[in-house]
Design a protein around this motif. Structure first.
Motif, PDB file in Angstrom:
ATOM      1  N   LEU A 186     150.040  60.203   9.249  1.00 30.27           N
ATOM      2  CA  LEU A 186     149.648  61.558   8.869  1.00 30.27           C
ATOM      3  C   LEU A 186     148.875  61.496   7.554  1.00 30.27           C
ATOM      4  CD1 LEU A 186     150.173  64.568   9.751  1.00 30.27           C
ATOM      5  CD2 LEU A 186     152.140  64.528   8.212  1.00 30.27           C
ATOM      6  N   ARG A 187     147.703  62.104   7.532  1.00 28.68           N
ATOM      7  CA  ARG A 187     146.876  62.061   6.317  1.00 28.68           C
ATOM      8  C   ARG A 187     147.304  63.142   5.314  1.00 28.68           C
ATOM      9  NH1 ARG A 187     142.266  58.712   7.290  1.00 28.68           N
ATOM     10  NH2 ARG A 187     143.014  57.181   8.789  1.00 28.68           N
ATOM     11  N   ILE A 188     148.598  63.295   5.178  1.00 26.89           N
ATOM     12  CA  ILE A 188     149.169  64.217   4.189  1.00 26.89           C
ATOM     13  C   ILE A 188     150.241  63.452   3.438  1.00 26.89           C
ATOM     14  CG2 ILE A 188     150.556  66.304   3.860  1.00 26.89           C
ATOM     15  CD1 ILE A 188     149.187  67.475   6.312  1.00 26.89           C
ATOM     16  N   ALA A 189     150.084  63.376   2.117  1.00 21.54           N
ATOM     17  CA  ALA A 189     151.054  62.621   1.312  1.00 21.54           C
ATOM     18  C   ALA A 189     150.973  63.105  -0.136  1.00 21.54           C
ATOM     19  CB  ALA A 189     150.775  61.124   1.440  1.00 21.54           C
ATOM     20  N   GLY A 190     151.245  62.225  -1.076  1.00 25.53           N
ATOM     21  CA  GLY A 190     151.322  62.613  -2.477  1.00 25.53           C
ATOM     22  C   GLY A 190     150.078  63.276  -3.020  1.00 25.53           C
ATOM     23  N   ASP A 191     148.900  62.749  -2.690  1.00 28.45           N
ATOM     24  CA  ASP A 191     147.648  63.322  -3.193  1.00 28.45           C
ATOM     25  C   ASP A 191     147.443  64.741  -2.687  1.00 28.45           C
ATOM     26  OD1 ASP A 191     147.154  60.996  -4.533  1.00 28.45           O
ATOM     27  OD2 ASP A 191     145.651  60.234  -3.135  1.00 28.45           O
ATOM     28  N   LYS A 192     147.809  64.987  -1.417  1.00 28.48           N
ATOM     29  CA  LYS A 192     147.655  66.326  -0.849  1.00 28.48           C
ATOM     30  C   LYS A 192     148.587  67.317  -1.552  1.00 28.48           C
ATOM     31  CE  LYS A 192     146.143  69.323   2.218  1.00 28.48           C
ATOM     32  NZ  LYS A 192     146.912  70.516   1.808  1.00 28.48           N
ATOM     33  N   SER A 262     152.461  71.603   3.243  1.00 33.11           N
ATOM     34  CA  SER A 262     152.296  70.160   3.454  1.00 33.11           C
ATOM     35  C   SER A 262     153.635  69.478   3.711  1.00 33.11           C
ATOM     36  CB  SER A 262     151.599  69.520   2.242  1.00 33.11           C
ATOM     37  OG  SER A 262     150.271  69.993   2.122  1.00 33.11           O
ATOM     38  N   VAL A 263     154.661  69.875   2.957  1.00 31.81           N
ATOM     39  CA  VAL A 263     155.994  69.304   3.171  1.00 31.81           C
ATOM     40  C   VAL A 263     156.475  69.627   4.582  1.00 31.81           C
ATOM     41  CG1 VAL A 263     158.418  69.426   2.479  1.00 31.81           C
ATOM     42  CG2 VAL A 263     156.638  69.282   0.727  1.00 31.81           C
ATOM     43  N   ARG A 264     156.208  70.842   5.035  1.00 34.02           N
ATOM     44  CA  ARG A 264     156.606  71.237   6.381  1.00 34.02           C
ATOM     45  C   ARG A 264     155.910  70.388   7.441  1.00 34.02           C
ATOM     46  NH1 ARG A 264     160.660  72.709   8.747  1.00 34.02           N
ATOM     47  NH2 ARG A 264     161.073  73.870   6.834  1.00 34.02           N
ATOM     48  N   GLN A 265     154.642  70.030   7.220  1.00 31.30           N
ATOM     49  CA  GLN A 265     153.926  69.191   8.177  1.00 31.30           C
ATOM     50  C   GLN A 265     154.529  67.794   8.253  1.00 31.30           C
ATOM     51  OE1 GLN A 265     149.802  70.498   6.575  1.00 31.30           O
ATOM     52  NE2 GLN A 265     149.384  69.876   8.664  1.00 31.30           N
ATOM     53  N   ILE A 266     154.960  67.267   7.112  1.00 34.89           N
ATOM     54  CA  ILE A 266     155.610  65.950   7.102  1.00 34.89           C
ATOM     55  C   ILE A 266     156.924  66.015   7.872  1.00 34.89           C
ATOM     56  CG2 ILE A 266     156.728  64.216   5.635  1.00 34.89           C
ATOM     57  CD1 ILE A 266     154.619  64.873   3.473  1.00 34.89           C
ATOM     58  N   VAL A 267     157.714  67.050   7.614  1.00 39.10           N
ATOM     59  CA  VAL A 267     159.003  67.208   8.288  1.00 39.10           C
ATOM     60  C   VAL A 267     158.800  67.401   9.791  1.00 39.10           C
ATOM     61  CG1 VAL A 267     161.053  68.672   8.510  1.00 39.10           C
ATOM     62  CG2 VAL A 267     160.165  68.115   6.244  1.00 39.10           C
ATOM     63  N   ASN A 268     157.787  68.179  10.180  1.00 39.05           N
ATOM     64  CA  ASN A 268     157.498  68.387  11.605  1.00 39.05           C
ATOM     65  C   ASN A 268     157.100  67.088  12.294  1.00 39.05           C
ATOM     66  OD1 ASN A 268     158.074  71.096  11.445  1.00 39.05           O
ATOM     67  ND2 ASN A 268     155.944  71.756  11.277  1.00 39.05           N
ATOM     68  N   GLU A 269     156.393  66.215  11.566  1.00 37.67           N
ATOM     69  CA  GLU A 269     156.007  64.918  12.132  1.00 37.67           C
ATOM     70  C   GLU A 269     157.239  64.048  12.346  1.00 37.67           C
ATOM     71  OE1 GLU A 269     153.467  63.125  14.109  1.00 37.67           O
ATOM     72  OE2 GLU A 269     152.496  64.520  12.721  1.00 37.67           O
ATOM     73  N   VAL A 270     158.178  64.120  11.419  1.00 34.60           N
ATOM     74  CA  VAL A 270     159.437  63.379  11.573  1.00 34.60           C
ATOM     75  C   VAL A 270     160.190  63.889  12.800  1.00 34.60           C
ATOM     76  CG1 VAL A 270     161.681  62.875  10.535  1.00 34.60           C
ATOM     77  CG2 VAL A 270     159.617  62.837   9.108  1.00 34.60           C
ATOM     78  N   LYS A 271     160.261  65.212  12.953  1.00 36.32           N
ATOM     79  CA  LYS A 271     160.955  65.805  14.102  1.00 36.32           C
ATOM     80  C   LYS A 271     160.264  65.425  15.415  1.00 36.32           C
ATOM     81  CE  LYS A 271     162.288  70.136  13.686  1.00 36.32           C
ATOM     82  NZ  LYS A 271     162.193  71.582  13.366  1.00 36.32           N
TER      83      LYS A 271
END
Length: 352
Positions: A186-192, A262-271
């Motif tokens: 996922l291209r969402i992380a600390g910089d985003k 952005s945090v929600r997108q990371i969590v959704n990817e984990v799910k």
């Protein structure tokens, strides 16, 4: 003659590099981690000369004349400027294992790469590392390296769930028997998250702030889940309406709102990865838990939020910032036993 060849061979130290978007780390075989510096290069645009690399270059960000640019040669975990990356790698390799003789061979190098990069992007990493002085290059996918660095039993027939949140990418992977069963990048992380805070300050407070200020806010009071105690810090920037400097107070609630999407997108990817995991491996993961690695794993209460959303115990690995390079270093120390986890295991000749 054989004695000279054997001696020169021993002089070429093997190294592992975590070439991250935000930070780069270097592990030397038999010594451990010897370099941990920002992935930033300062360049004089008039002459094309590199002025500083790493920590010294980061100090220049936002504080340089027009003709001097402090840049990151990697974007979203892949090389965006080949020549600058090559010079940076040359600097890291020379600093990590200086050659004692002109004829001494360059080191064998293992480089961590994001999961799912294209063959062109792999070739760019390989060629840049070879051009920087390596005699052989091996690639290892970052989720695998992070899991090995966290001492997970990746070579056993059981499920291991790793989430590696770096500067440019978030890698979510299920591993078993030394391979990747399922993974997403996922291209969402600390910089985003830093960008989200900058945009939030502009829209909510009409305040213009820089990347370093946004990162300091994220580290200082940022969280993924409500904290037990309210935190507040002063935020200084330029008012976009008056053009004058201004200071306001912001709380952890404000910063959490800024990063929420952005945090929600990371969590959704984990799910989503949990949903795609085969049931037998999921049973293992429910017992072992989800492991968080990378600098993004240090975001307060992120493990609490993932536990709440997935119903699976989530924990942060020991020293998450160095998990990838420690894993690559362990592979380096045990190359014969762990060579099957490498993305590319063939001998590579330096470009002519």
């Amino acid at each position: 003659m054989r004695f000279i060849r054997n001696t020169l061979s021993r002089l070429g130290n093997d190294i592992a590099i975590d070439l991250g978007t935000a930070n780069s780390l270097v592990y030397v075989k038999g010594k451990g981690i010897v370099i941990q510096e920002p992935t930033v290069v300062a360049i004089n645009q008039k002459t094309g000369r590199v002025l500083a690399i790493g920590e010294e270059a980061k100090k220049m960000v936002g504080r340089t004349p027009i003709h001097i640019v402090a840049m990151r040669p990697l974007a979203k975990g892949v090389i965006s400027d080949f020549e600058v990356t090559e010079q940076m790698l040359r600097y890291f390799i020379a600093k990590a294992c200086p050659r004692k003789f002109i004829l001494s061979p360059g080191p064998r190098v293992i480089v961590g790469i994001p999961f799912g990069v294209t063959e062109v992007e792999k070739k760019a990493v390989r060629d840049a590392t070879l051009s920087a002085g390596a005699r052989e290059v091996f690639l290892i996918e970052e989720p695998m390296a992070a899991a090995i660095g966290a001492r997970l039993a990746v070579q056993e027939p059981g499920g291991n769930f790793i989430v590696d949140i770096g500067g440019g990418t978030t890698e979510v992977a299920v591993l078993s028997l030394g391979g990747v069963v399922y993974a997403k990048s996922l291209r969402i992380a600390g910089d985003k998250l830093n960008e989200d805070i900058i945009h939030f300050a502009q829209e909510e407070y009409k305040l213009f702030i820089g990347e370093r200020t946004a990162e300091a806010l994220k580290i200082g009071i940022g969280s993924a889940y409500p904290l037990k105690e309210r935190k507040e810090v002063p935020l200084r920037g330029r008012n976009l309406v008056t053009g004058l400097p201004e200071e306001i107070m912001v709380s952890d609630t404000d910063i959490r709102r800024a990063m929420e999407r952005s945090v929600r997108q990371i969590v959704n990817e984990v799910k989503a990865t949990v949903e795609e995991t085969p049931p037998e491996l999921l049973a293992d993961i429910m017992c072992r838990g989800i492991f968080l690695a990378g600098g993004g794993a240090l975001l307060r209460e992120l493990d609490t939020l993932i536990t709440k959303e997935t119903k699976i115990p989530t924990r942060i690995v020991e020293d998450p910032l160095t998990a990838v390079v420690r894993g690559a270093g362990l592979v380096l120390e045990n190359l014969d036993e762990l060579c099957d986890v490498l993305s590319e295991a063939e001998d590579l000749e330096p470009p002519k």
